[in-house]
Motif scaffolding. Structure first.
Motif, PDB file in Angstrom:
ATOM      1  N   THR A 128       0.826  -1.214   0.000  1.00 42.22           N
ATOM      2  CA  THR A 128       0.000   0.000   0.000  1.00 42.22           C
ATOM      3  C   THR A 128       0.856   1.258   0.000  1.00 42.22           C
ATOM      4  OG1 THR A 128      -0.128  -0.184   2.414  1.00 42.22           O
ATOM      5  CG2 THR A 128      -1.995  -1.052   1.149  1.00 42.22           C
ATOM      6  N   LYS A 129       0.269   2.347  -0.442  1.00 39.51           N
ATOM      7  CA  LYS A 129       0.984   3.616  -0.560  1.00 39.51           C
ATOM      8  C   LYS A 129       1.378   4.170   0.808  1.00 39.51           C
ATOM      9  CE  LYS A 129      -1.241   4.967  -4.898  1.00 39.51           C
ATOM     10  NZ  LYS A 129      -2.197   5.882  -5.559  1.00 39.51           N
ATOM     11  N   ARG A 130       2.494   4.885   0.817  1.00 37.30           N
ATOM     12  CA  ARG A 130       2.958   5.648   1.971  1.00 37.30           C
ATOM     13  C   ARG A 130       3.306   7.056   1.493  1.00 37.30           C
ATOM     14  NH1 ARG A 130       1.834   1.088   3.537  1.00 37.30           N
ATOM     15  NH2 ARG A 130       2.891  -0.139   5.157  1.00 37.30           N
ATOM     16  N   ASP A 131       3.590   7.948   2.422  1.00 38.77           N
ATOM     17  CA  ASP A 131       4.003   9.304   2.036  1.00 38.77           C
ATOM     18  C   ASP A 131       5.252   9.274   1.153  1.00 38.77           C
ATOM     19  OD1 ASP A 131       1.904  10.399   3.415  1.00 38.77           O
ATOM     20  OD2 ASP A 131       3.084  10.874   5.213  1.00 38.77           O
ATOM     21  N   TYR A 133       6.180   6.466  -0.596  1.00 40.85           N
ATOM     22  CA  TYR A 133       6.063   5.277  -1.459  1.00 40.85           C
ATOM     23  C   TYR A 133       4.752   5.411  -2.240  1.00 40.85           C
ATOM     24  CZ  TYR A 133       6.140   0.276  -2.745  1.00 40.85           C
ATOM     25  OH  TYR A 133       6.173  -0.920  -3.421  1.00 40.85           O
ATOM     26  N   PRO A 134       4.812   5.915  -3.468  1.00 46.29           N
ATOM     27  CA  PRO A 134       3.589   6.272  -4.198  1.00 46.29           C
ATOM     28  C   PRO A 134       2.957   5.140  -5.003  1.00 46.29           C
ATOM     29  CG  PRO A 134       5.495   6.976  -5.442  1.00 46.29           C
ATOM     30  CD  PRO A 134       6.034   6.342  -4.183  1.00 46.29           C
ATOM     31  N   PHE A 135       3.304   3.884  -4.676  1.00 46.48           N
ATOM     32  CA  PHE A 135       2.848   2.754  -5.491  1.00 46.48           C
ATOM     33  C   PHE A 135       1.832   1.901  -4.731  1.00 46.48           C
ATOM     34  CE2 PHE A 135       7.507   3.440  -6.031  1.00 46.48           C
ATOM     35  CZ  PHE A 135       7.433   4.158  -7.221  1.00 46.48           C
ATOM     36  N   GLU A 138      -4.307   2.479  -2.009  1.00 55.03           N
ATOM     37  CA  GLU A 138      -4.418   3.294  -0.804  1.00 55.03           C
ATOM     38  C   GLU A 138      -4.801   2.384   0.371  1.00 55.03           C
ATOM     39  OE1 GLU A 138      -3.739   6.408  -0.594  1.00 55.03           O
ATOM     40  OE2 GLU A 138      -3.830   7.161  -2.673  1.00 55.03           O
ATOM     41  N   LYS A 139      -4.323   2.724   1.562  1.00 59.02           N
ATOM     42  CA  LYS A 139      -4.699   1.930   2.734  1.00 59.02           C
ATOM     43  C   LYS A 139      -6.213   1.892   2.901  1.00 59.02           C
ATOM     44  CE  LYS A 139      -0.624   2.073   5.703  1.00 59.02           C
ATOM     45  NZ  LYS A 139      -0.137   2.288   7.083  1.00 59.02           N
ATOM     46  N   ASP A 200       6.027  -3.678   5.860  1.00 56.01           N
ATOM     47  CA  ASP A 200       6.983  -2.889   5.084  1.00 56.01           C
ATOM     48  C   ASP A 200       8.336  -3.597   5.140  1.00 56.01           C
ATOM     49  OD1 ASP A 200       8.754  -1.018   4.044  1.00 56.01           O
ATOM     50  OD2 ASP A 200       7.984   0.664   5.217  1.00 56.01           O
ATOM     51  N   ASP A 226       5.804  -1.261 -10.827  1.00 59.30           N
ATOM     52  CA  ASP A 226       6.719  -0.401 -10.061  1.00 59.30           C
ATOM     53  C   ASP A 226       7.254  -1.094  -8.812  1.00 59.30           C
ATOM     54  OD1 ASP A 226       6.788   2.125 -11.532  1.00 59.30           O
ATOM     55  OD2 ASP A 226       4.664   2.264 -11.044  1.00 59.30           O
TER      56      ASP A 226
END
Length: 272
Positions: A128-131, A133-135, A138-139, A200, A226
């Motif tokens: 899932t995306k993080r600040d 980690y844009p891939f 969404e959580k 993670d 990605d």
């Protein structure tokens, strides 16, 4: 032949064991079981390899405890199977969720008894995306899926599965695939989705030095391509092979190339 391995916590983990030769251990994706590797199970023993398909806890023929669906516990289960079957010089292959579990095993046990790593459309290093980690999803999207699993799990899984393949499967294939998914434990399916959402592996990758081949579809709508670009960049000894016409289910979308790439990796002494 099949084995039921008793873990220290008295959980039975099932391992399908076919053929002779160097062992290749397959870890399935969410929310499936070892049966998803049918087309590798049929092929690898013909080429002198021992296929070992593991059902993770909560899935397939393995026990279904309520807890223990984090990557650490799954990796510990795998470690006990490898020890009790006395597997050596093995190749560890993880598809989708099986990918990060394979990576966690490699970081947790320092490549013990594993000589090569095969990542198949992996849900890593993060799903899932993080600040930073844009891939991925969404959580909040995973939270919505979890809510749907709690009220209409078959429909939620079927809807999720619609994004799985680029090449449309036959109706019968879809039924077979869905039957595997819905046969899994409901709470195991939910708790694994929580692990996918939260885990993670980025800080572990630099220490995993085993030769690693990554196979990933460029049209993957579940685990974006990605992901594997990140893995190939951060794993010290990795080679990424793109599948131009494949979605998440590369094994169905481009099966001949898929098995060819797997066998080439198994038969080679290098990543070339």
């Amino acid at each position: 032949m099949g084995h039921y391995i008793n873990t220290e916590n008295n959980i039975q983990i099932y391992a399908e064991d076919i053929g002779e030769g160097q062992p290749v251990i397959f870890l399935h994706g969410w929310p499936l079981n070892h049966g998803m590797f049918e087309y590798q199970m049929n092929e690898l023993p013909k080429h002198g390899f021992r296929f070992i398909g593991i059902d993770l806890r909560g899935y397939g023929k393995s026990n279904r405890p309520f807890n223990g669906y984090d990557y650490d516990t799954m990796a510990d289960d795998l470690h006990e199977v490898i020890q009790k079957l006395d597997l050596k010089d093995a190749v560890l292959a993880g598809f989708s969720m099986g990918g990060p579990i394979a990576l966690r095993y490699m970081s947790r046990y320092k490549s013990e008894r594993i000589s090569k790593l095969l990542l198949l459309s992996p849900a890593a290093p993060i799903f899932t995306k993080r600040d930073d980690y844009p891939f991925g999803m969404e959580k909040e999207e995973v939270d919505t899926l979890i809510d749907q699993l709690k009220t209409d799990r078959p429909h939620a899984i079927a809807t999720f599965g619609e994004k799985f393949f680029e090449k449309k499967p036959s109706k019968e294939f879809q039924q077979w695939f869905l039957s595997m998914a819905v046969s899994s434990s409901s709470y195991g399916t939910i708790h694994s989705a929580i692990a996918l959402r939260d885990e993670d592996l980025r800080n572990e990758l630099s220490g995993i030095a085993a030769p690693t081949k990554i196979l990933h579809g460029k049209k993957d709508q579940i685990c974006p391509y990605d992901f594997s670009l990140q893995l190939a960049d951060q794993l010290p000894n990795a080679k990424l092979v793109p599948f131009e016409e494949s979605g998440h289910g590369v094994f169905h979308d481009e099966p001949e190339k898929y098995n060819k790439q797997i066998l080439e990796f198994l038969q080679s002494s290098s990543l070339e």
